[in-house]
Design a protein around this motif. Structure first.
Motif, short mmCIF file in Angstrom:
data_model
loop_
_atom_site.label_atom_id
_atom_site.label_comp_id
_atom_site.label_asym_id
_atom_site.label_seq_id
_atom_site.Cartn_x
_atom_site.Cartn_y
_atom_site.Cartn_z
N ALA A 50 0.82 -1.21 0.00
CA ALA A 50 0.00 0.00 0.00
C ALA A 50 0.85 1.26 0.00
O ALA A 50 0.31 2.37 -0.03
N GLY A 51 2.16 1.11 0.01
CA GLY A 51 3.04 2.27 -0.01
C GLY A 51 3.17 2.96 1.32
O GLY A 51 3.67 4.09 1.38
N ALA A 52 2.77 2.29 2.42
CA ALA A 52 2.79 2.93 3.74
C ALA A 52 4.14 2.82 4.43
O ALA A 52 4.44 3.63 5.32
N ILE A 53 4.92 1.80 4.07
CA ILE A 53 6.21 1.61 4.74
C ILE A 53 7.27 1.32 3.70
O ILE A 53 6.97 1.05 2.53
N ALA A 54 8.51 1.37 4.16
CA ALA A 54 9.63 1.11 3.26
C ALA A 54 9.90 -0.39 3.15
O ALA A 54 9.46 -1.19 3.99
N LEU A 55 10.66 -0.76 2.10
CA LEU A 55 11.00 -2.17 1.90
C LEU A 55 11.85 -2.73 3.04
O LEU A 55 11.79 -3.93 3.32
N GLY A 56 12.57 -1.86 3.72
CA GLY A 56 13.41 -2.32 4.82
C GLY A 56 12.61 -2.98 5.95
O GLY A 56 13.10 -3.92 6.61
N ASP A 57 11.37 -2.48 6.18
CA ASP A 57 10.54 -3.09 7.22
C ASP A 57 10.17 -4.53 6.86
O ASP A 57 10.12 -5.42 7.73
N VAL A 58 9.91 -4.76 5.57
CA VAL A 58 9.58 -6.12 5.12
C VAL A 58 10.79 -7.04 5.31
O VAL A 58 10.66 -8.18 5.77
N ALA A 59 11.95 -6.54 4.92
CA ALA A 59 13.17 -7.35 5.08
C ALA A 59 13.44 -7.65 6.55
O ALA A 59 13.87 -8.76 6.90
N GLN A 60 13.20 -6.65 7.41
CA GLN A 60 13.40 -6.86 8.84
C GLN A 60 12.45 -7.93 9.37
O GLN A 60 12.86 -8.82 10.14
N ALA A 61 11.20 -7.89 8.98
CA ALA A 61 10.22 -8.88 9.41
C ALA A 61 10.57 -10.27 8.88
O ALA A 61 10.42 -11.28 9.58
N GLN A 62 11.06 -10.32 7.62
CA GLN A 62 11.46 -11.59 7.03
C GLN A 62 12.65 -12.20 7.79
O GLN A 62 12.67 -13.40 8.10
N ALA A 63 13.65 -11.39 8.11
CA ALA A 63 14.82 -11.87 8.84
C ALA A 63 14.44 -12.35 10.24
O ALA A 63 14.94 -13.38 10.72
N GLN A 64 13.52 -11.61 10.88
CA GLN A 64 13.09 -12.01 12.22
C GLN A 64 12.39 -13.37 12.18
O GLN A 64 12.62 -14.23 13.05
N LEU A 65 11.57 -13.60 11.18
CA LEU A 65 10.86 -14.87 11.04
C LEU A 65 11.86 -16.01 10.79
O LEU A 65 11.76 -17.08 11.41
N GLU A 66 12.81 -15.79 9.89
CA GLU A 66 13.77 -16.84 9.57
C GLU A 66 14.63 -17.20 10.79
O GLU A 66 14.93 -18.38 11.04
N ASN A 67 15.03 -16.19 11.55
CA ASN A 67 15.81 -16.45 12.76
C ASN A 67 15.02 -17.27 13.78
O ASN A 67 15.56 -18.18 14.43
N ALA A 68 13.74 -16.95 13.91
CA ALA A 68 12.90 -17.69 14.85
C ALA A 68 12.72 -19.14 14.40
O ALA A 68 12.74 -20.07 15.23
N MET A 69 12.56 -19.36 13.10
CA MET A 69 12.42 -20.72 12.59
C MET A 69 13.72 -21.52 12.81
O MET A 69 13.69 -22.71 13.13
N THR A 70 14.85 -20.86 12.63
CA THR A 70 16.14 -21.51 12.90
C THR A 70 16.27 -21.89 14.37
O THR A 70 16.71 -23.00 14.71
N GLN A 71 15.85 -20.96 15.24
CA GLN A 71 15.91 -21.23 16.68
C GLN A 71 14.98 -22.38 17.05
O GLN A 71 15.34 -23.22 17.89
N ALA A 72 13.81 -22.45 16.44
CA ALA A 72 12.87 -23.53 16.72
C ALA A 72 13.46 -24.89 16.32
O ALA A 72 13.33 -25.88 17.06
N ALA A 73 14.12 -24.94 15.16
CA ALA A 73 14.73 -26.19 14.72
C ALA A 73 15.87 -26.60 15.66
O ALA A 73 16.04 -27.79 15.97
N ASP A 74 16.62 -25.62 16.12
CA ASP A 74 17.74 -25.93 17.01
C ASP A 74 17.25 -26.47 18.35
O ASP A 74 17.83 -27.42 18.91
N ILE A 75 16.17 -25.90 18.88
CA ILE A 75 15.61 -26.38 20.15
C ILE A 75 15.07 -27.80 19.99
O ILE A 75 15.22 -28.65 20.87
#
Length: 479
Positions: free
Chosen positions: A216-241
């Motif tokens: 919708a043009g409300a936020i920058a692409l960096g916010d999407v990348a930040q959310a994507q990285a946060q999700l991937e890190n959490a999934m990695t942590q879940a697999a490790d546990i």
């Protein structure tokens, strides 16, 4: 007159059999017993739970599945079975040593036909070169234990047997404690799995939200990348546990004597409300009566002390009484008749004369082994006190950490809520929300970890105090 002399000789030998060259045994002095534990200051233990069987100390945690696993481990753990086999070996060695206190009696029978060379210098002229030999014989031998050699061998074997019994008890305690630690670590992993899985779901929603806002043009692409990285890190942590949980489950399977490939234990997170049970440690003066490893080390000292007596007795003559009787003949027709009887009876004395310093070296070896066992015993006592102090310190510090991490969880939740409000209003970037979510998750994971560490510290304290062993219970059998 001869009978009187023989009687006097036997009486003198009977008195000498009370001799022993082993040093009088005393439990070695260890470090001075403190009046109280240093780490007891500021730590208030709960009252003992007398209604719980002290031998099954894991019942203090009131966890039915843990109790079931402990029962399986006691019955099926292979290390325990090996230790029990070693105890049986030690008992057999004691019986072997005791057998030397009694006389030996053997019987033998032989029939033989042989030819003697007529050209032999010992061949009587005119005798038959071929003949039969029929022999039935009984042999008796008894060693008079004048210097206590045999009795000290028995005492050493008995002390070693008692040390093996203590080793079995110590191993039972260690395996039970290791199983309890692994069990609560598994339950902590279960709680962390649920926390991280929930975080993954939340991060997926956040990623979807940021993608919609970006579209919708409300936020920058960096916010999407930040959310994507946060999700991937959490999934990695879940697999490790989950990997960590699987490995802990495999360790539990081995402890209970099951194949890790087929062992299953359902996911069941430990509620944060579960607290370690109150443990009232015994006074330091009773610690030595509760720790099986201390008892084992003390029995090793006693065994080494008796071996000094064995080594010293080798300097003195060895008296034995030997006798034999039977029937010997050249024909079967008169083999078991009175004229074919034979017998012999007489004492034997053996005294070392030249042995190249072997006896002195054996005595020095026995004394050095005794000194080694004394040092090991004292070190075991010191380690026992260290274990208690370490566990008390851990309980005291972790109780404070539990309070601060609980406050951190609450504060992180508030901070996350505020960050989400500001982000929804467009006041901040998603980086602040991501940071708040990560902080909140880490605080929750820390709370679960500290809970497990507190439970494990209480288990370690129970182990350091000798488990549920009652001071009135005999650690060693009388047989």
């Amino acid at each position: 007159m001869k009978a009187a002399a023989i009687s006097a000789l036997l009486s003198a030998m009977a008195l000498l059999t009370a001799c022993s060259f082993a040093p009088p045994y005393h439990v070695p002095e260890s470090t001075p017993v403190p009046s109280q534990y240093q780490e007891m200051e500021g730590w208030q233990p709960a009252q003992p739970m007398d209604e719980v069987a002290r031998g099954d100390w894991w019942q203090l945690f009131t966890d039915p599945q843990l109790s079931e696993l402990e029962t399986k481990a006691a019955a099926a753990n292979q290390n325990l079975k090996a230790a029990y086999a070693r105890l049986q070996q030690a008992r057999a060695q004691t019986r072997i040593a005791r057998a030397d206190l009694l006389p030996t009696l053997t019987a033998s029978a032989m029939t033989e036909r042989s030819r003697t060379s007529p050209n032999s210098p010992r061949f009587p002229p005119g005798d038959e070169t071929t003949g039969n030999d029929f022999n039935l014989e009984g042999d008796f031998s008894y060693e008079f234990d004048l210097w206590g050699r045999v009795r000290n061998e028995v005492a050493s074997a008995k002390a070693s047997q008692q040390a093996s019994a203590a080793d079995l008890v110590s191993l039972k305690l260690s395996i039970a404690a290791e199983l309890a630690n692994d069990y609560f670590s598994l339950r902590s992993d279960d709680a962390q799995v649920l926390l991280v899985d929930q975080a993954v779901k939340d991060y997926q929603q956040s990623l979807q939200l940021t993608q919609n806002l970006y579209s919708a043009g409300a936020i920058a692409l960096g916010d999407v990348a930040q959310a994507q990285a946060q999700l991937e890190n959490a999934m990695t942590q879940a697999a490790d546990i989950r990997l960590q949980r699987e490995q802990v489950a495999h360790a539990i399977a081995v402890l209970v004597g099951e194949n890790p490939s087929s062992f299953q234990i359902a996911l069941s997170p430990l509620p944060l409300a579960v607290m370690p049970p109150g443990v009232a440690p015994d006074l330091p003066s009773t610690l030595l009566q509760r720790r099986p490893d201390v008892a084992e080390a003390e029995r090793r000292v006693a065994a080494a002390n008796a071996q000094i007596g064995v080594a010293r007795a080798a300097y003195f003559p060895q008296f034995t009484l030997d006798a034999s009787a039977g029937f010997n003949a050249t024909r079967a027709s008169n083999w078991l008749t009175a004229p074919s009887r034979f017998w012999s009876l007489g004492p034997q004395l053996a005294l070392p004369i030249l042995e190249g310093g072997r006896l002195a070296a054996q005595t020095a070896l026995a004394k050095a082994q005794y000194d080694e066992q004394v040092a090991d015993y004292r070190n075991t006592v010191l380690t026992a006190y260290q274990d208690v102090e370490d566990s008390l310190a851990a309980l005291r510090q972790l109780e404070q950490e539990a309070q601060t991490v609980a406050a951190a969880v609450t504060a992180a939740g508030v901070a996350l809520q505020q960050a989400q409000y500001r982000y929804s209003a467009g006041a901040v970037t998603y980086l602040e929300v991501s940071s708040a979510e990560t902080t909140a998750l880490q605080a929750q994971l820390s709370a679960a970890n500290i809970q497990t560490r507190r439970l494990n510290a209480s288990i370690t304290l129970i182990k350091a105090l000798g488990g549920g062993w009652q001071a009135s219970e005999p650690l060693f059998s009388k047989n």
